[in-house]
Design an enzyme around this catalytic site. Structure first.
Site, PDB file in Angstrom:
ATOM      1  N   HIS A  49     -17.308   1.731  29.961  1.00  0.00           N
ATOM      2  CA  HIS A  49     -18.645   1.145  30.002  1.00  0.00           C
ATOM      3  C   HIS A  49     -19.041   0.639  28.616  1.00  0.00           C
ATOM      4  CE1 HIS A  49     -19.255   5.348  28.764  1.00  0.00           C
ATOM      5  NE2 HIS A  49     -20.180   4.825  27.966  1.00  0.00           N
ATOM      6  N   HIS A 132     -18.966  -2.238  22.364  1.00  0.00           N
ATOM      7  CA  HIS A 132     -17.582  -1.810  22.453  1.00  0.00           C
ATOM      8  C   HIS A 132     -17.385  -1.005  23.730  1.00  0.00           C
ATOM      9  CE1 HIS A 132     -19.498   1.831  20.903  1.00  0.00           C
ATOM     10  NE2 HIS A 132     -18.469   2.498  21.415  1.00  0.00           N
TER      11      HIS A 132
END
Length: 202
Positions: A49, A132
Site C-alpha cells: 500500500h 513509497h
C-alpha cells in the site's frame, strides 16, 4: 478478563493500493531476491500500500467518526495515474519501491486526507509524505541485504495504473510477533460522486 476481549485501540492508516496487475509485475521483478534473501521479513503482496496518513493507535470508538469525511473526500477526488518504479531503503533496514506519476496530485490528496482527519478532532504525527511501497524489512544486524536488493531494482519501471479507492486500514502491529497483517476497515471509490461509505456512520 476473557482473552478474546476486543482491544480498546486499533492501529490505523489511510492509503491507496496498487491493482493486482501492478503488484504482480513488481513481484516478478522481486522473485530472484525472494530466493537469494529468504531471511528478509517480506511483506505480503496483498498488503502492499501507499500510506497517505499514519494515524497510529486510535480508540476503537474514534474510527467511525472518520467514515463520513473520508467518504466525501474520496468522492470529490478524481482517480490518479501512478506507477511503481525504482527502489531504495530507509536506514538500511526498510526496502521500498518508489512511486511515479501524478505526484503533485497525490500530495494534494494526502493533504486533504490529513485535513479531514483533523476536522474530526483526531490528533496524529504529521509526517512528511514520502510516496513509497514498503516491501520488506531486514532482520536486526543485517546491514547489507536491503541495499543489495534495492540496487537490483534501480532500473525497474512498472506500467502506469489508475487509483481506484481510498482505504481506511487497520493493522495488528505490536500485538503479535508474527507477520504484520492489514485489513480494510472500509474503502471508498475515488471520484464517483456517490461514496459507498455514506450510510456507514452508525
Amino acid at each position: 478478563m476473557n482473552d478474546q476481549t476486543q482491544p480498546a485501540t486499533v492501529r490505523v492508516f489511510i492509503a491507496l493500493a496498487p491493482p493486482d496487475h501492478a503488484k504482480d509485475e513488481l513481484a516478478r521483478e522481486l522473485r530472484p531476491a525472494y530466493d537469494t534473501h529468504p531471511r528478509m521479513r517480506w511483506n505480503r503482496i496483498e498488503d502492499w500500500h501507499i500510506t497517505l496518513a499514519f494515524l497510529g493507535e486510535l480508540p476503537v470508538g474514534t474510527v467511525p467518526l472518520l467514515r463520513r469525511p473520508l467518504a466525501d473526500l474520496a468522492a470529490d477526488h478524481r482517480p490518479l495515474s501512478l506507477a511503481l518504479c525504482g527502489s531504495g531503503n530507509f536506514d538500511d533496514r526498510v526496502l521500498w519501491s518508489g512511486i511515479d506519476g501524478e505526484l503533485d496530485e497525490l500530495r494534494m490528496l494526502a493533504a486533504d486526507v490529513r485535513t479531514a482527519v483533523r476536522s474530526r478532532g483526531v490528533a496524529f504525527e504529521d509526517r512528511p509524505l514520502r510516496p513509497h511501497l514498503t516491501l520488506a524489512r531486514a532482520r536486526r544486524g543485517d546491514r547489507s541485504s536491503v541495499g543489495e536488493i534495492a540496487e537490483r531494482l534501480t532500473g525497474f519501471t512498472g506500467r502506469p495504473w489508475t487509483t481506484e479507492r481510498l482505504h481506511l486500514v487497520g493493522s495488528n502491529v505490536g500485538r503479535s510477533r508474527g507477520l504484520i497483517h492489514y485489513r480494510d476497515i472500509e474503502s471508498w471509490a475515488l471520484g464517483d460522486g456517490s461514496p459507498t461509505g455514506a450510510s456507514a456512520d452508525s
